[in-house]
Write a protein that holds these residues in place. Structure first.
Motif, PDB file in Angstrom:
ATOM      1  N   GLY A  31      23.716  72.744  36.341  1.00 43.27           N
ATOM      2  CA  GLY A  31      24.258  73.872  35.596  1.00 43.27           C
ATOM      3  C   GLY A  31      24.860  73.461  34.269  1.00 43.27           C
ATOM      4  O   GLY A  31      25.736  74.158  33.736  1.00 43.27           O
ATOM      5  N   ALA A  32      24.387  72.342  33.707  1.00 42.54           N
ATOM      6  CA  ALA A  32      24.878  71.887  32.401  1.00 42.54           C
ATOM      7  C   ALA A  32      24.272  72.738  31.300  1.00 42.54           C
ATOM      8  O   ALA A  32      23.148  73.216  31.400  1.00 42.54           O
ATOM      9  CB  ALA A  32      24.532  70.419  32.185  1.00 42.54           C
ATOM     10  N   GLN A  33      25.010  72.887  30.223  1.00 38.77           N
ATOM     11  CA  GLN A  33      24.570  73.731  29.118  1.00 38.77           C
ATOM     12  C   GLN A  33      23.611  73.034  28.173  1.00 38.77           C
ATOM     13  O   GLN A  33      22.777  73.683  27.530  1.00 38.77           O
ATOM     14  CB  GLN A  33      25.785  74.223  28.325  1.00 38.77           C
ATOM     15  N   THR A  34      23.724  71.711  28.045  1.00 40.66           N
ATOM     16  CA  THR A  34      22.954  70.989  27.037  1.00 40.66           C
ATOM     17  C   THR A  34      22.538  69.613  27.553  1.00 40.66           C
ATOM     18  O   THR A  34      23.076  69.110  28.544  1.00 40.66           O
ATOM     19  CB  THR A  34      23.777  70.761  25.749  1.00 40.66           C
ATOM     20  N   ILE A  35      21.594  69.017  26.818  1.00 37.86           N
ATOM     21  CA  ILE A  35      21.313  67.590  26.940  1.00 37.86           C
ATOM     22  C   ILE A  35      21.515  66.979  25.556  1.00 37.86           C
ATOM     23  O   ILE A  35      21.440  67.676  24.546  1.00 37.86           O
ATOM     24  CB  ILE A  35      19.893  67.303  27.445  1.00 37.86           C
ATOM     25  N   SER A  36      21.779  65.680  25.512  1.00 44.69           N
ATOM     26  CA  SER A  36      22.027  65.004  24.241  1.00 44.69           C
ATOM     27  C   SER A  36      20.869  64.096  23.866  1.00 44.69           C
ATOM     28  O   SER A  36      20.369  63.332  24.698  1.00 44.69           O
ATOM     29  CB  SER A  36      23.309  64.168  24.313  1.00 44.69           C
ATOM     30  N   LEU A  63      24.852  66.859  29.450  1.00 37.28           N
ATOM     31  CA  LEU A  63      24.499  65.569  30.020  1.00 37.28           C
ATOM     32  C   LEU A  63      23.980  64.677  28.901  1.00 37.28           C
ATOM     33  O   LEU A  63      23.153  65.076  28.089  1.00 37.28           O
ATOM     34  CB  LEU A  63      23.407  65.712  31.088  1.00 37.28           C
ATOM     35  N   SER A  64      24.469  63.462  28.881  1.00 43.23           N
ATOM     36  CA  SER A  64      24.009  62.452  27.924  1.00 43.23           C
ATOM     37  C   SER A  64      23.347  61.320  28.719  1.00 43.23           C
ATOM     38  O   SER A  64      23.825  60.977  29.799  1.00 43.23           O
ATOM     39  CB  SER A  64      25.197  61.879  27.151  1.00 43.23           C
ATOM     40  N   GLU A  65      22.280  60.710  28.241  1.00 39.65           N
ATOM     41  CA  GLU A  65      21.708  60.927  26.957  1.00 39.65           C
ATOM     42  C   GLU A  65      20.267  60.459  26.993  1.00 39.65           C
ATOM     43  O   GLU A  65      19.871  59.680  27.875  1.00 39.65           O
ATOM     44  CB  GLU A  65      22.474  60.136  25.872  1.00 39.65           C
ATOM     45  N   ALA A  66      19.459  60.929  26.058  1.00 42.58           N
ATOM     46  CA  ALA A  66      18.123  60.379  25.834  1.00 42.58           C
ATOM     47  C   ALA A  66      18.213  59.554  24.561  1.00 42.58           C
ATOM     48  O   ALA A  66      18.090  60.084  23.454  1.00 42.58           O
ATOM     49  CB  ALA A  66      17.088  61.484  25.718  1.00 42.58           C
ATOM     50  N   TYR A  67      18.470  58.262  24.735  1.00 42.02           N
ATOM     51  CA  TYR A  67      18.649  57.378  23.576  1.00 42.02           C
ATOM     52  C   TYR A  67      17.297  56.994  22.981  1.00 42.02           C
ATOM     53  O   TYR A  67      16.333  56.707  23.692  1.00 42.02           O
ATOM     54  CB  TYR A  67      19.401  56.108  23.978  1.00 42.02           C
ATOM     55  N   GLY A  68      17.233  56.967  21.644  1.00 44.79           N
ATOM     56  CA  GLY A  68      16.004  56.594  20.961  1.00 44.79           C
ATOM     57  C   GLY A  68      14.949  57.677  21.021  1.00 44.79           C
ATOM     58  O   GLY A  68      13.751  57.389  20.930  1.00 44.79           O
ATOM     59  N   ALA A  90      19.400  71.419  23.180  1.00 41.53           N
ATOM     60  CA  ALA A  90      19.474  69.976  23.003  1.00 41.53           C
ATOM     61  C   ALA A  90      20.378  69.677  21.819  1.00 41.53           C
ATOM     62  O   ALA A  90      20.245  70.284  20.757  1.00 41.53           O
ATOM     63  CB  ALA A  90      18.087  69.380  22.768  1.00 41.53           C
ATOM     64  N   LEU A  91      21.304  68.750  22.014  1.00 44.28           N
ATOM     65  CA  LEU A  91      22.235  68.346  20.967  1.00 44.28           C
ATOM     66  C   LEU A  91      21.730  67.076  20.297  1.00 44.28           C
ATOM     67  O   LEU A  91      21.492  66.068  20.976  1.00 44.28           O
ATOM     68  CB  LEU A  91      23.627  68.085  21.552  1.00 44.28           C
ATOM     69  N   VAL A  92      21.563  67.123  18.996  1.00 48.72           N
ATOM     70  CA  VAL A  92      21.126  65.966  18.219  1.00 48.72           C
ATOM     71  C   VAL A  92      22.355  65.340  17.577  1.00 48.72           C
ATOM     72  O   VAL A  92      23.111  66.022  16.875  1.00 48.72           O
ATOM     73  CB  VAL A  92      20.114  66.371  17.135  1.00 48.72           C
ATOM     74  N   GLU A  93      22.546  64.046  17.811  1.00 48.23           N
ATOM     75  CA  GLU A  93      23.750  63.376  17.306  1.00 48.23           C
ATOM     76  C   GLU A  93      23.388  62.275  16.310  1.00 48.23           C
ATOM     77  O   GLU A  93      23.050  61.156  16.711  1.00 48.23           O
ATOM     78  CB  GLU A  93      24.579  62.775  18.441  1.00 48.23           C
ATOM     79  N   PRO A  94      23.455  62.562  15.016  1.00 48.36           N
ATOM     80  CA  PRO A  94      23.270  61.493  14.023  1.00 48.36           C
ATOM     81  C   PRO A  94      24.341  60.415  14.199  1.00 48.36           C
ATOM     82  O   PRO A  94      25.503  60.712  14.477  1.00 48.36           O
ATOM     83  CB  PRO A  94      23.427  62.225  12.689  1.00 48.36           C
ATOM     84  N   LEU A  95      23.923  59.167  14.033  1.00 46.36           N
ATOM     85  CA  LEU A  95      24.838  58.026  14.129  1.00 46.36           C
ATOM     86  C   LEU A  95      25.055  57.457  12.741  1.00 46.36           C
ATOM     87  O   LEU A  95      24.097  57.131  12.037  1.00 46.36           O
ATOM     88  CB  LEU A  95      24.262  56.942  15.052  1.00 46.36           C
ATOM     89  N   GLY A  96      26.307  57.295  12.354  1.00 44.88           N
ATOM     90  CA  GLY A  96      26.621  56.886  10.999  1.00 44.88           C
ATOM     91  C   GLY A  96      26.428  55.419  10.699  1.00 44.88           C
ATOM     92  O   GLY A  96      26.576  54.992   9.552  1.00 44.88           O
ATOM     93  N   PHE A  97      26.098  54.603  11.698  1.00 45.71           N
ATOM     94  CA  PHE A  97      25.901  53.173  11.473  1.00 45.71           C
ATOM     95  C   PHE A  97      24.784  52.934  10.445  1.00 45.71           C
ATOM     96  O   PHE A  97      23.795  53.667  10.401  1.00 45.71           O
ATOM     97  CB  PHE A  97      25.523  52.472  12.779  1.00 45.71           C
ATOM     98  N   THR A  98      24.926  51.878   9.673  1.00 47.65           N
ATOM     99  CA  THR A  98      23.887  51.561   8.688  1.00 47.65           C
ATOM    100  C   THR A  98      22.580  51.169   9.360  1.00 47.65           C
ATOM    101  O   THR A  98      21.516  51.199   8.730  1.00 47.65           O
ATOM    102  CB  THR A  98      24.349  50.418   7.776  1.00 47.65           C
ATOM    103  N   THR A  99      22.639  50.813  10.640  1.00 47.41           N
ATOM    104  CA  THR A  99      21.445  50.433  11.400  1.00 47.41           C
ATOM    105  C   THR A  99      20.765  51.626  12.065  1.00 47.41           C
ATOM    106  O   THR A  99      19.742  51.470  12.730  1.00 47.41           O
ATOM    107  CB  THR A  99      21.825  49.413  12.484  1.00 47.41           C
ATOM    108  N   SER A 100      21.324  52.818  11.885  1.00 51.64           N
ATOM    109  CA  SER A 100      20.811  54.009  12.568  1.00 51.64           C
ATOM    110  C   SER A 100      19.579  54.563  11.862  1.00 51.64           C
ATOM    111  O   SER A 100      19.478  54.559  10.634  1.00 51.64           O
ATOM    112  CB  SER A 100      21.897  55.083  12.618  1.00 51.64           C
ATOM    113  N   SER A 101      18.665  55.100  12.653  1.00 54.39           N
ATOM    114  CA  SER A 101      17.458  55.730  12.114  1.00 54.39           C
ATOM    115  C   SER A 101      17.697  57.180  11.715  1.00 54.39           C
ATOM    116  O   SER A 101      16.821  57.815  11.127  1.00 54.39           O
ATOM    117  CB  SER A 101      16.334  55.666  13.148  1.00 54.39           C
ATOM    118  N   LEU A 102      18.870  57.709  12.033  1.00 57.42           N
ATOM    119  CA  LEU A 102      19.254  59.066  11.620  1.00 57.42           C
ATOM    120  C   LEU A 102      20.760  59.068  11.403  1.00 57.42           C
ATOM    121  O   LEU A 102      21.530  59.125  12.360  1.00 57.42           O
ATOM    122  CB  LEU A 102      18.857  60.099  12.684  1.00 57.42           C
ATOM    123  N   ARG A 103      21.184  59.004  10.152  1.00 50.98           N
ATOM    124  CA  ARG A 103      22.605  58.913   9.827  1.00 50.98           C
ATOM    125  C   ARG A 103      23.203  60.262   9.452  1.00 50.98           C
ATOM    126  O   ARG A 103      24.387  60.502   9.697  1.00 50.98           O
ATOM    127  CB  ARG A 103      22.843  57.947   8.672  1.00 50.98           C
TER     128      ARG A 103
END
Length: 281
Positions: free
Chosen positions: A101-106, A73-78, A143-156
């Motif tokens: 019954g989901a395996q992960t959260i994002s 299930l997605s997502e907890a943004y920020g 929990a799945l952590v998804e780095p975002l490649g945008f230059t504005t991202s806090s985790l690239r």
């Protein structure tokens, strides 16, 4: 080796479909799983509530009845801007995941362009992970952590996420999302197959957009004109031992409005299988 490629669909692929119709589409395509999202209405892509206002358990049961794994299930943004409100959001997502019954959260990092010293930015990341860790541990979820490649991202970078996860003792309860789009944007060369929980795939073919200007709206299905190097990335992941699922995540409005989406997904699946096989051979 290509027989090991297992495909899934993220609900952003067909946001106009109800959860049940979306699961039906994935089943028709021979996918093994789906990812559902709580942000489709927020993005203006539907007027339906999460789970179409049905009980999460009912949608989870429908997926299982159709031999489909509810991958996450997605997502907890920020999430890395931790606060009492974020804790409530993560706890709700965990509750919904358990019921369905989901395996992960994002967990998605903030993409607000805030300029911060690396020391503070990474300390905030570690703090957030340390807060999430007991929640997912007690729930028996990852929990799945998804780095975002945008230059504005806090985790690239995935490297930063892997190091932070290790720092909080979370290797058993956190995994990465390897997103081929964000891997390309971040210019990252490292792969972390053992820490990768799922791979998101999408392509960009527009030759008029530079990499630093690419946005979610450019992301379509993967085809032979792809600029992101999807096939090379999938080949590298397989060679390094990744055996998980590859989930389509195209954000482009043209995909969402495609009247022949099922057929075009079939074509993209066939292209990826053949291209990876030819590269490996």
């Amino acid at each position: 080796m290509t027989s090991a490629i297992r495909f899934a669909l993220n609900h952003i692929t067909a946001p106009r479909l109800s959860s049940r119709a979306f699961i039906d589409l994935a089943a028709k395509l021979g996918c093994t799983g789906v990812e559902l999202r709580n942000d489709l209405a927020d993005k203006g892509l539907t007027t339906r509530a999460f789970f179409d206002a049905e009980a999460p358990a009912a949608i989870g049961a429908y997926a299982r009845d159709h031999h489909m794994t509810l991958l996450g299930l997605s997502e907890a943004y920020g999430f890395n801007r931790w606060s009492p409100a974020m804790k409530d959001k993560v706890e709700l997502l965990i509750e919904q995941a358990k019921a369905a019954g989901a395996q992960t959260i994002s967990l998605i990092p903030s993409n607000d362009g805030r300029q911060e010293p690396d020391e503070k930015r990474l300390a905030d990341l570690r703090h957030a992970l340390s807060e999430v860790l007991p929640l997912v541990r007690s729930a028996g979820l990852k929990a799945l952590v998804e780095p975002l490649g945008f230059t504005t991202s806090s985790l690239r970078l995935k490297r930063e996420a892997v190091d932070a996860i290790a720092d909080v003792g979370g290797n058993d309860h956190f995994r990465l999302v390897h997103d081929t789009f964000h891997h390309f944007l971040a210019g990252e060369s490292e792969y972390f197959p053992g820490m990768t929980g799922i791979v998101h795939i999408s392509g960009v073919v527009d030759n008029t957009v530079t990499p630093d200007a690419m946005q979610d709206g450019h992301r379509i299905l993967v085809n032979e004109r792809d600029r992101l190097g999807n096939i090379a990335q999938l080949r590298a992941l397989q060679a390094l031992g990744y055996q998980g699922t590859y989930s389509f995540e195209p954000f482009a409005a043209s995909v969402h409005a495609d009247p022949d989406l099922e057929n075009h997904l079939r074509q993209s699946i066939a292209f990826i299988r053949e291209a990876v096989a030819n590269e490996i051979a």
